[in-house]
Write a protein that holds these residues in place. Structure first.
Motif, PDB file in Angstrom:
ATOM      1  N   THR A 190       0.824  -5.402  -7.971  1.00  0.00           N
ATOM      2  CA  THR A 190      -0.331  -6.277  -8.118  1.00  0.00           C
ATOM      3  C   THR A 190      -1.263  -6.055  -6.931  1.00  0.00           C
ATOM      4  O   THR A 190      -0.812  -5.731  -5.820  1.00  0.00           O
ATOM      5  CB  THR A 190       0.098  -7.761  -8.188  1.00  0.00           C
ATOM      6  OG1 THR A 190      -1.043  -8.571  -8.496  1.00  0.00           O
ATOM      7  CG2 THR A 190       0.696  -8.240  -6.873  1.00  0.00           C
ATOM      8  N   ASN A 191      -2.552  -6.184  -7.156  1.00  0.00           N
ATOM      9  CA  ASN A 191      -3.540  -6.007  -6.090  1.00  0.00           C
ATOM     10  C   ASN A 191      -4.056  -7.371  -5.644  1.00  0.00           C
ATOM     11  O   ASN A 191      -4.592  -8.128  -6.459  1.00  0.00           O
ATOM     12  CB  ASN A 191      -4.695  -5.141  -6.571  1.00  0.00           C
ATOM     13  CG  ASN A 191      -4.303  -3.678  -6.677  1.00  0.00           C
ATOM     14  OD1 ASN A 191      -4.060  -3.016  -5.683  1.00  0.00           O
ATOM     15  ND2 ASN A 191      -4.228  -3.167  -7.899  1.00  0.00           N
ATOM     16  N   ARG A 202       0.832  -1.216   0.000  1.00  0.00           N
ATOM     17  CA  ARG A 202       0.000   0.000   0.000  1.00  0.00           C
ATOM     18  C   ARG A 202       0.864   1.263   0.000  1.00  0.00           C
ATOM     19  O   ARG A 202       0.558   2.258   0.665  1.00  0.00           O
ATOM     20  CB  ARG A 202      -0.946   0.009   1.190  1.00  0.00           C
ATOM     21  CG  ARG A 202      -1.994  -1.103   1.179  1.00  0.00           C
ATOM     22  CD  ARG A 202      -2.838  -1.068   2.421  1.00  0.00           C
ATOM     23  NE  ARG A 202      -3.794  -2.161   2.460  1.00  0.00           N
ATOM     24  CZ  ARG A 202      -4.512  -2.471   3.548  1.00  0.00           C
ATOM     25  NH1 ARG A 202      -4.386  -1.766   4.659  1.00  0.00           N
ATOM     26  NH2 ARG A 202      -5.371  -3.496   3.502  1.00  0.00           N
ATOM     27  N   GLY A 203       1.978   1.213  -0.734  1.00  0.00           N
ATOM     28  CA  GLY A 203       2.859   2.370  -0.858  1.00  0.00           C
ATOM     29  C   GLY A 203       3.863   2.525   0.254  1.00  0.00           C
ATOM     30  O   GLY A 203       4.741   3.403   0.185  1.00  0.00           O
ATOM     31  N   GLU A 204       3.786   1.682   1.292  1.00  0.00           N
ATOM     32  CA  GLU A 204       4.716   1.763   2.417  1.00  0.00           C
ATOM     33  C   GLU A 204       5.807   0.702   2.252  1.00  0.00           C
ATOM     34  O   GLU A 204       5.512  -0.479   2.066  1.00  0.00           O
ATOM     35  CB  GLU A 204       3.984   1.550   3.749  1.00  0.00           C
ATOM     36  CG  GLU A 204       2.955   2.621   4.077  1.00  0.00           C
ATOM     37  CD  GLU A 204       3.601   3.983   4.345  1.00  0.00           C
ATOM     38  OE1 GLU A 204       4.738   4.007   4.889  1.00  0.00           O
ATOM     39  OE2 GLU A 204       2.987   5.007   4.005  1.00  0.00           O
ATOM     40  N   THR A 205       7.060   1.128   2.329  1.00  0.00           N
ATOM     41  CA  THR A 205       8.184   0.214   2.148  1.00  0.00           C
ATOM     42  C   THR A 205       8.234  -0.825   3.264  1.00  0.00           C
ATOM     43  O   THR A 205       8.097  -0.493   4.444  1.00  0.00           O
ATOM     44  CB  THR A 205       9.514   0.998   2.124  1.00  0.00           C
ATOM     45  OG1 THR A 205       9.469   1.956   1.059  1.00  0.00           O
ATOM     46  CG2 THR A 205      10.692   0.062   1.902  1.00  0.00           C
ATOM     47  N   LEU A 206       8.422  -2.080   2.888  1.00  0.00           N
ATOM     48  CA  LEU A 206       8.586  -3.172   3.843  1.00  0.00           C
ATOM     49  C   LEU A 206      10.066  -3.430   4.097  1.00  0.00           C
ATOM     50  O   LEU A 206      10.924  -2.935   3.374  1.00  0.00           O
ATOM     51  CB  LEU A 206       7.909  -4.446   3.308  1.00  0.00           C
ATOM     52  CG  LEU A 206       6.417  -4.343   2.975  1.00  0.00           C
ATOM     53  CD1 LEU A 206       5.934  -5.645   2.340  1.00  0.00           C
ATOM     54  CD2 LEU A 206       5.607  -4.034   4.233  1.00  0.00           C
ATOM     55  N   GLU A 210      -7.759 -10.780   6.074  1.00  0.00           N
ATOM     56  CA  GLU A 210      -8.401  -9.809   5.193  1.00  0.00           C
ATOM     57  C   GLU A 210      -7.668  -8.467   5.183  1.00  0.00           C
ATOM     58  O   GLU A 210      -7.630  -7.771   4.165  1.00  0.00           O
ATOM     59  CB  GLU A 210      -9.854  -9.610   5.616  1.00  0.00           C
ATOM     60  CG  GLU A 210     -10.762 -10.797   5.300  1.00  0.00           C
ATOM     61  CD  GLU A 210     -12.184 -10.566   5.790  1.00  0.00           C
ATOM     62  OE1 GLU A 210     -13.040 -10.254   4.948  1.00  0.00           O
ATOM     63  OE2 GLU A 210     -12.412 -10.675   7.011  1.00  0.00           O
ATOM     64  N   LYS A 211      -7.074  -8.114   6.309  1.00  0.00           N
ATOM     65  CA  LYS A 211      -6.389  -6.815   6.379  1.00  0.00           C
ATOM     66  C   LYS A 211      -5.117  -6.771   5.532  1.00  0.00           C
ATOM     67  O   LYS A 211      -4.526  -5.700   5.352  1.00  0.00           O
ATOM     68  CB  LYS A 211      -6.062  -6.471   7.837  1.00  0.00           C
ATOM     69  CG  LYS A 211      -5.036  -7.366   8.485  1.00  0.00           C
ATOM     70  CD  LYS A 211      -4.780  -6.943   9.931  1.00  0.00           C
ATOM     71  CE  LYS A 211      -3.724  -7.823  10.604  1.00  0.00           C
ATOM     72  NZ  LYS A 211      -3.483  -7.424  11.995  1.00  0.00           N
ATOM     73  N   GLN A 212      -4.714  -7.916   5.024  1.00  0.00           N
ATOM     74  CA  GLN A 212      -3.542  -7.946   4.148  1.00  0.00           C
ATOM     75  C   GLN A 212      -3.920  -7.805   2.678  1.00  0.00           C
ATOM     76  O   GLN A 212      -3.083  -7.928   1.795  1.00  0.00           O
ATOM     77  CB  GLN A 212      -2.731  -9.227   4.372  1.00  0.00           C
ATOM     78  CG  GLN A 212      -1.991  -9.235   5.704  1.00  0.00           C
ATOM     79  CD  GLN A 212      -1.322 -10.563   6.005  1.00  0.00           C
ATOM     80  OE1 GLN A 212      -1.985 -11.529   6.396  1.00  0.00           O
ATOM     81  NE2 GLN A 212      -0.016 -10.616   5.824  1.00  0.00           N
ATOM     82  N   SER A 213      -5.201  -7.524   2.414  1.00  0.00           N
ATOM     83  CA  SER A 213      -5.616  -7.188   1.056  1.00  0.00           C
ATOM     84  C   SER A 213      -5.049  -5.824   0.683  1.00  0.00           C
ATOM     85  O   SER A 213      -4.899  -4.942   1.531  1.00  0.00           O
ATOM     86  CB  SER A 213      -7.146  -7.144   0.950  1.00  0.00           C
ATOM     87  OG  SER A 213      -7.717  -8.413   1.173  1.00  0.00           O
ATOM     88  N   GLY A 214      -4.728  -5.647  -0.580  1.00  0.00           N
ATOM     89  CA  GLY A 214      -4.227  -4.356  -1.030  1.00  0.00           C
ATOM     90  C   GLY A 214      -3.164  -4.493  -2.093  1.00  0.00           C
ATOM     91  O   GLY A 214      -2.957  -5.564  -2.667  1.00  0.00           O
ATOM     92  N   SER A 215      -2.494  -3.379  -2.386  1.00  0.00           N
ATOM     93  CA  SER A 215      -1.492  -3.351  -3.449  1.00  0.00           C
ATOM     94  C   SER A 215      -0.111  -3.725  -2.913  1.00  0.00           C
ATOM     95  O   SER A 215       0.332  -3.192  -1.905  1.00  0.00           O
ATOM     96  CB  SER A 215      -1.447  -1.958  -4.087  1.00  0.00           C
ATOM     97  OG  SER A 215      -1.047  -0.987  -3.136  1.00  0.00           O
ATOM     98  N   TYR A 216       0.532  -4.636  -3.593  1.00  0.00           N
ATOM     99  CA  TYR A 216       1.905  -5.039  -3.286  1.00  0.00           C
ATOM    100  C   TYR A 216       2.790  -4.642  -4.461  1.00  0.00           C
ATOM    101  O   TYR A 216       2.491  -4.970  -5.614  1.00  0.00           O
ATOM    102  CB  TYR A 216       1.991  -6.543  -3.034  1.00  0.00           C
ATOM    103  CG  TYR A 216       1.370  -6.969  -1.724  1.00  0.00           C
ATOM    104  CD1 TYR A 216       2.151  -7.145  -0.586  1.00  0.00           C
ATOM    105  CD2 TYR A 216      -0.005  -7.169  -1.617  1.00  0.00           C
ATOM    106  CE1 TYR A 216       1.576  -7.525   0.628  1.00  0.00           C
ATOM    107  CE2 TYR A 216      -0.589  -7.543  -0.408  1.00  0.00           C
ATOM    108  CZ  TYR A 216       0.213  -7.722   0.706  1.00  0.00           C
ATOM    109  OH  TYR A 216      -0.355  -8.092   1.908  1.00  0.00           O
ATOM    110  N   SER A 217       3.870  -3.927  -4.155  1.00  0.00           N
ATOM    111  CA  SER A 217       4.761  -3.430  -5.203  1.00  0.00           C
ATOM    112  C   SER A 217       6.156  -3.980  -5.024  1.00  0.00           C
ATOM    113  O   SER A 217       6.649  -4.143  -3.903  1.00  0.00           O
ATOM    114  CB  SER A 217       4.819  -1.894  -5.185  1.00  0.00           C
ATOM    115  OG  SER A 217       3.543  -1.345  -5.393  1.00  0.00           O
TER     116      SER A 217
END
Length: 224
Positions: A186-187, A145-149, A163-170
């Motif tokens: 990818t979403n 979600r735009g935040e660097t891991l 479910e809270k791990q749904s979202g965009s992974y870059s």
């Protein structure tokens, strides 16, 4: 016949000079010069691996074929390049020269569990795999979600997702030599299974009971 070759000199010590050898794709030109310590009536032939190099829009062979110039090099111009020198008395080949071509990152790809789908049920284990063509090898960094891991490298593993791990992974790719940065996203959708754990258990028990009943009835009908 002997008089025909009386002024010819045997070829010796074929060498290549290339400067520089560390090049940027689409921006640099490669220049290689072939020379001999001795020899006369020389014919120069250029080789890339085992294939002959011929002139084209980007490839220039000059100075009596002794100089090879490749304009705006690509990643496929790494070599090895050799120079074969021939005269009627002898022939000799140089040691190879290789170029380091800095390129990319580009042609990125991102898969989840090796599949095209990006929808998964709660509790699934996910493996995200990122790749990029790059020379030297690109540094890969993950973001959610735009935040660097804190995860770097080609793999991102998510265990027992919710479910809270749904979202965009870059996947972010960077090359320190070309100073090029690219990313691919990818979403992922994580949803609850249509049946909860207790509901799935009741279904399984119901099916087992039905199968047992069918078995008993079949057994009885066989005895009648």
């Amino acid at each position: 016949m002997t008089h025909q070759f009386i002024d010819l000199v045997l070829i010796s010590n074929v060498t290549l000079k290339a400067n520089p050898t560390d090049l940027m794709e689409f921006k640099s030109s490669a220049v290689v010069t072939c020379s001999v310590s001795s020899g006369s009536s020389l014919y120069f032939l250029w080789l890339n691996s085992s294939s002959e190099v011929t002139g084209s829009d980007r490839v220039q062979i000059t100075d009596g074929n002794s100089t090879l110039t490749i304009v705006n090099v690509t990643r496929y111009d790494q070599g090895p390049f050799r120079c074969l020198v021939i005269n009627p008395l002898s022939n000799s080949t140089s040691a190879p020269v290789n170029f380091t071509i800095n390129y990319g990152p580009d042609n990125m790809a991102l898969t989840v569990n090796g599949q095209n789908t990006t929808s998964f049920f709660v509790g699934s284990n996910l493996t995200l795999l990122c790749s990029a063509q790059s020379g030297p090898e690109a540094r890969l960094q993950w973001a959610f979600r735009g935040e660097t891991l804190n995860t770097t490298g080609p793999l991102l593993e998510l265990l027992s997702v919710s479910e809270k791990q749904s979202g965009s992974y870059s996947c972010l790719a960077s090359n320190h030599r070309t100073n090029v940065n690219r990313n691919i996203t990818t979403n992922i959708m994580v949803a609850k299974s249509p049946l909860s754990g207790s509901e799935q258990l009741r279904v399984h028990v119901g099916l087992l009971s039905l199968l047992l009943l069918v078995g008993v009835l079949s057994s009885l009908s066989g005895k009648l």
